[in-house]
Write a protein that holds these residues in place. Structure first.
Motif, mmCIF file in Angstrom:
data_model
loop_
_atom_site.group_PDB
_atom_site.id
_atom_site.type_symbol
_atom_site.label_atom_id
_atom_site.label_comp_id
_atom_site.label_asym_id
_atom_site.label_seq_id
_atom_site.Cartn_x
_atom_site.Cartn_y
_atom_site.Cartn_z
ATOM 1 N N HIS A 5 0.803 -1.209 0.000
ATOM 2 C CA HIS A 5 0.000 0.000 0.000
ATOM 3 C C HIS A 5 0.836 1.258 0.000
ATOM 4 O O HIS A 5 0.310 2.354 0.008
ATOM 5 N N PHE A 6 2.163 1.123 -0.004
ATOM 6 C CA PHE A 6 3.017 2.302 -0.137
ATOM 7 C C PHE A 6 3.507 2.402 -1.571
ATOM 8 O O PHE A 6 3.702 1.391 -2.244
ATOM 9 N N GLN A 26 7.142 8.441 11.489
ATOM 10 C CA GLN A 26 6.085 9.270 12.074
ATOM 11 C C GLN A 26 5.287 8.465 13.098
ATOM 12 O O GLN A 26 4.947 8.967 14.176
ATOM 13 N N THR A 30 2.435 9.273 22.944
ATOM 14 C CA THR A 30 1.540 8.560 23.870
ATOM 15 C C THR A 30 2.311 8.134 25.119
ATOM 16 O O THR A 30 1.778 8.157 26.218
ATOM 17 N N LEU A 33 2.588 10.970 27.533
ATOM 18 C CA LEU A 33 1.353 11.185 28.293
ATOM 19 C C LEU A 33 1.126 10.088 29.313
ATOM 20 O O LEU A 33 0.563 10.327 30.381
ATOM 21 N N ASP A 54 -4.670 0.786 1.761
ATOM 22 C CA ASP A 54 -4.868 0.255 3.115
ATOM 23 C C ASP A 54 -4.471 1.349 4.099
ATOM 24 O O ASP A 54 -4.042 2.428 3.683
ATOM 25 N N VAL A 55 -4.611 1.066 5.401
ATOM 26 C CA VAL A 55 -4.065 1.993 6.397
ATOM 27 C C VAL A 55 -2.547 1.856 6.402
ATOM 28 O O VAL A 55 -2.001 0.918 5.822
ATOM 29 N N ALA A 56 -1.873 2.781 7.087
ATOM 30 C CA ALA A 56 -0.409 2.790 7.035
ATOM 31 C C ALA A 56 0.181 1.507 7.613
ATOM 32 O O ALA A 56 1.158 0.982 7.102
ATOM 33 N N PHE A 57 -0.397 1.002 8.705
ATOM 34 C CA PHE A 57 0.177 -0.171 9.365
ATOM 35 C C PHE A 57 -0.889 -1.263 9.490
ATOM 36 O O PHE A 57 -1.527 -1.410 10.536
ATOM 37 N N PRO A 58 -1.075 -2.049 8.435
ATOM 38 C CA PRO A 58 -2.156 -3.053 8.448
ATOM 39 C C PRO A 58 -1.992 -4.090 9.543
ATOM 40 O O PRO A 58 -2.974 -4.532 10.136
ATOM 41 N N ILE A 67 -5.566 3.490 21.082
ATOM 42 C CA ILE A 67 -4.367 4.266 20.761
ATOM 43 C C ILE A 67 -3.807 3.848 19.401
ATOM 44 O O ILE A 67 -3.474 4.679 18.563
ATOM 45 N N LEU A 74 -3.280 6.173 16.160
ATOM 46 C CA LEU A 74 -1.942 6.352 15.595
ATOM 47 C C LEU A 74 -1.936 5.972 14.115
ATOM 48 O O LEU A 74 -1.431 6.708 13.256
ATOM 49 N N ILE A 77 -3.721 8.621 11.956
ATOM 50 C CA ILE A 77 -2.981 9.876 11.754
ATOM 51 C C ILE A 77 -1.920 9.677 10.670
ATOM 52 O O ILE A 77 -1.807 10.461 9.728
ATOM 53 N N VAL A 78 -1.142 8.592 10.791
ATOM 54 C CA VAL A 78 -0.086 8.365 9.807
ATOM 55 C C VAL A 78 -0.701 8.127 8.427
ATOM 56 O O VAL A 78 -0.196 8.619 7.414
ATOM 57 N N HIS A 83 -1.652 11.388 6.909
ATOM 58 C CA HIS A 83 -0.495 12.190 6.504
ATOM 59 C C HIS A 83 0.191 11.621 5.278
ATOM 60 O O HIS A 83 0.623 12.356 4.403
ATOM 61 N N LYS A 84 0.322 10.299 5.237
ATOM 62 C CA LYS A 84 1.253 9.726 4.260
ATOM 63 C C LYS A 84 0.580 9.075 3.059
ATOM 64 O O LYS A 84 1.260 8.792 2.076
ATOM 65 N N LEU A 85 -0.685 8.766 3.129
ATOM 66 C CA LEU A 85 -1.248 7.927 2.065
ATOM 67 C C LEU A 85 -2.375 8.601 1.281
ATOM 68 O O LEU A 85 -3.244 7.931 0.747
ATOM 69 N N VAL A 115 -4.889 9.522 20.877
ATOM 70 C CA VAL A 115 -3.460 9.374 21.120
ATOM 71 C C VAL A 115 -3.023 10.158 22.359
ATOM 72 O O VAL A 115 -2.163 9.718 23.112
ATOM 73 N N LEU A 116 -3.641 11.320 22.574
ATOM 74 C CA LEU A 116 -3.188 12.159 23.683
ATOM 75 C C LEU A 116 -3.873 11.828 25.007
ATOM 76 O O LEU A 116 -3.276 11.995 26.067
#
Lengths: 220, 543
Positions: A19-20, A32, A40, A43, B110-114, B173, B177, B180-181, B184-186, B211-212
């Motif tokens: 997917h990249f 990132q 996290t 926190l 897909d999401v950044a980290f499947p 979380i 995470l 967000i990635v 930003h990236k995909l 996340v926070l």
């Protein structure tokens, strides 16, 4: 150790997840992701720092008395050990980026040994406290310090250093995994993502200790 | 469904039939399958939490104790709250619908980290099973807020529920995470920040909060577990600790968590309204900015939960004032939505009906929030049914209605089938009526002074409680009709086609159900997501 993002150019034919678009994009995403994970973590620890601050603001004298039970020399020794390990970790990352894998493996071993050394020092500190009965909250049975709420100082101490120690152990497992992979020749100038982001994690673990050491051992 | 070949995919390959067998689902890395697994799992817990709610209402049908002891009642409201908050509403829209839709809206595969995505699903399962396993142990009776010192001494199985919530926090979380990635990236080429669909903005803001804030809950619950197992004393007044510190920690997470629950719902609303009004959204940038405004303010209002906990007067006033600020970005959104519908060509399909329900009910929930932010009123109404009604208007009326609207809106994309419109509308009607009949009387009985969390009440409150209980049955009928209709539509619904609503966001520009890698060609974006103009209007067959 850190290289500007624009400076990182991974080989175009380097394998990356489907997917990249490019290996570079994958590297940026992983980096990132690790930074956000570290946020996290900040926190997560912040809750403990707030609990510490509340305790200290309301009981400055107790904090002063109780912290004398900690051995600042051992804490200082551990600070030196961890900072050294951070240095060797950073050198391991840059060695990997330059393709000097043998050197990177050696540096990772030094990092791992430092982490082990940290835990050994910690073990002696803990064992001494356990033996004396200097234990958190309700477990406390140390007779020589009678000041109120002193057990709470050690609740904070054990929880903070305990969770930090857990992070060290997890870091050791990851560094060992890096060594295994590096020996298999999986890393090099074309691919060093796991080494670099583990480095970020390890510096964070180091940084937490740099806050814990003065706050707990050097209260006065 | 193997024959459900949409025109865009000649060979009929889609994410559902891409690989066969249950194992290929349990080990899948495909965000669409993970989203669907989340959806089904969360629905099971929604049913469980709903059963507890019906039990509570049944006991409250009459004053006195009819069906359960006070201890059982304590367990019922604790499980209802804990299940609905931690296992249902928090993951509901982000992890189920968001997982499916977000990468598609971005034009990503897909999401950044499947792998982490699948892992977060199993973490959720572990935590949820651990927490619900206490049903077969001693139960838990602390209330979902786990206030100390009672939660330290409670002889129930609170420790496992705390650990379960702790574990589920990591799932939340990781999802945040990952999102967000991914954002930003995909993003597809041309999908600039000012062209992102508002649902994506909503998920972004939600992820930032996840996340926070969630790590703070994690450490709080962990400390409470240590409190119960080792007696560390930080929250225990008997050992010199501070129980109010627990409340601060808990609400530092749990107030922002309210916005984890409602922001994604607002994102769904922002998608449905322009599509069913056939107009560009009014104030795109204002709504996106308001989303972040709410997220920002959410972190500095937690003290309004502690007005009667011995917080200083000054802190009370500051928190009261800041709490009222929440109404500003929220108002911006509501006006933006209404202005979008103004002079639009509205199509009254089920998703839009839920939007109407949302706007009506959520506005009541929001305004009573401003009301409660006033210290003098809050002191009077703390721990009464007024508060219960207020947050159910926000969470059920807001989030659940937005979820149901989104579920009907994206159902054709998930399944390739169109749901049956008439029963869906009947379901929506019952949900709307049942919801208001259940919760509106609670505002009144709260003002009259009925406290929350008691199994019994004074006889003069009977009529309000009777109406409320009958409402809960109507609401249950609404959910059952809706669930039955969607299930039936899955089997015998008409083929939906790729884009039945004429949506302009990217997920509608591919087959339904989508192929394994979402798009057959890498999409390129040339304009914003809501550019409905004369020449651009594509009217789907349900238009």
């Amino acid at each position: 150790m850190s290289q500007s993002e624009a400076g990182v150019v991974l080989a175009a034919d380097r394998h990356h997840a489907h997917h990249f678009n490019t290996a570079n994009e994958e590297f940026d995403a992983c980096k990132q992701g690790m930074w956000i994970f570290l946020v996290t973590e900040v926190l997560f620890f912040s809750g403990l720092f707030v609990a510490y601050a509340v305790l200290r603001v309301f009981n400055p004298e107790m904090m002063h008395e109780a912290h004398h039970l900690l051995n600042w020399k051992m804490g200082a020794l551990n600070t030196v050990i961890l900072i050294t390990s951070s240095l060797t970790m950073a050198l391991a990352v840059s060695s990997t980026q330059r393709g000097n894998i043998d050197k990177a493996v050696k540096l990772l071993w030094v990092t791992l040994i430092c982490a082990g050394g940290f835990l050994i020092v910690k073990y002696f500190e803990y064992a001494h406290k356990f033996h004396e009965g200097i234990l958190p909250g309700a477990q406390w049975h140390y007779e020589e310090l009678k000041i109120a709420k002193a057990p709470l100082f050690f609740s904070v101490y054990f929880v903070m250093t305990g969770i930090h120690g857990l992070h060290v152990i997890i870091g050791m497992a990851i560094i060992y995994w890096l060594i295994r992979r590096a020996k298999r020749g999986e890393f090099g100038p074309a691919y060093f993502t796991p080494v670099e982001i583990t480095g970020l994690y390890w510096h964070f673990v180091d940084l937490v200790w740099i806050f814990l050491f003065p706050l707990l051992y050097l209260v006065s | 469904m193997s024959h459900a070949a949409a025109p865009a995919v000649q060979h009929g390959d889609n994410y559902i039939n891409h690989t066969p067998g249950i194992k290929s689902w349990l080990g899948t890395l495909d965000h669409k399958r993970i989203g669907m697994m989340y959806l089904f799992t969360i629905m099971i817990f929604f049913l469980l939490g709903g059963i507890f709610a019906l039990g509570i209402r049944l006991e409250l049908f009459s004053p006195g104790l009819q069906y359960m002891t006070q201890d059982t009642y304590n367990r019922f409201f604790t499980y209802h709250g804990a299940i609905m908050v931690f296992m249902v509403i928090i993951p509901l829209i982000p992890a189920a619908i968001g997982n499916f839709v977000l990468p598609m809206m971005l034009g990503a595969k897909d999401v950044a980290f499947p792998r982490w995505n699948l892992f977060s699903y199993y973490i959720y399962i572990c935590g949820a099973l651990l927490a619900s396993s206490t049903l077969f142990l001693k139960g838990v009776d602390t209330g979902w807020t786990f206030y100390t010192p009672y939660s330290i001494r409670s002889s129930s199985s609170a420790t496992y529920v705390l650990l379960g919530a702790f574990i589920m926090g990591f799932s939340s979380i990781l999802t945040g995470l990952n999102f967000i990635v991914t954002i930003h990236k995909l993003r597809a080429p041309g999908l600039h920040w000012d062209r992102l669909p508002l649902f994506v903005w909503a998920l972004y803001a939600t992820s930032v909060i996840q996340v926070l804030a969630t790590p703070v809950l994690a450490i709080t619950l962990l400390l409470l577990v240590l409190e119960r197992t080792l007696g560390i004393g930080i929250f225990d007044p008997k050992l010199g600790g501070d129980p109010v510190l627990f409340q601060h920690f808990f609400w530092f997470y749990s107030h922002p968590a309210v916005y984890i629950m409602v922001l994604p719902g607002m994102g769904v609303i922002s998608e449905i309204i322009p599509v069913f009004s056939r107009k560009p959204i009014f104030g795109y940038k204002a709504i996106a900015a308001a989303t972040f405004g709410i997220a920002l303010v959410s972190f500095i209002v937690w003290g309004h939960h502690l007005f009667v906990s011995g917080q200083s007067e000054f802190a009370n006033m500051v928190f009261s004032l800041i709490t009222m600020f929440v109404a500003i970005p929220t108002g911006v959104k509501v006006f933006g939505w209404v202005a979008t519908m103004y002079k639009g060509s509205l199509r009254f399909n089920t998703p839009l009906l839920y939007v109407f329900g949302f706007l009506f009910v959520f506005t009541i929930g929001g305004l009573t929030g401003v009301f409660l932010a006033t210290i003098a009123i809050d002191v009077h109404l703390t721990d009464t049914y007024f508060v219960i009604a207020h947050f159910h208007y926000v969470m059920v009326g807001g989030t659940i209605m937005a979820f149901l609207g989104g579920l009907h809106y994206w159902f054709p994309k998930f399944s390739g089938k169109m749901y049956h419109e008439t029963p869906a509308k009947i379901g929506a009607f019952f949900v709307m009526v049942g919801f208001n009949v259940t919760f509106f009387p609670q505002f009144i009985v709260g003002v009259l002074g009925m406290p929350r969390r008691y199994a019994d009440y004074l006889p003069q409150f009977t009529v309000y409680n009777r109406i409320s209980t009958i409402g809960s049955w109507i609401l249950a009928v609404g959910f059952i009709v809706t669930a039955w209709n969607l299930w039936r539509s899955l089997k015998n619904g008409e083929k939906a086609g790729d884009n039945p609503w004429g949506g302009l966001t990217l997920e509608w520009q591919t087959a339904s159900p989508p192929p394994f890698e979402n798009f057959l060609y890498d999409p390129v974006v040339t304009e914003g997501p809501y550019e409905y103009r004369g020449d651009k209007v594509y009217l789907g067959k349900n238009a």
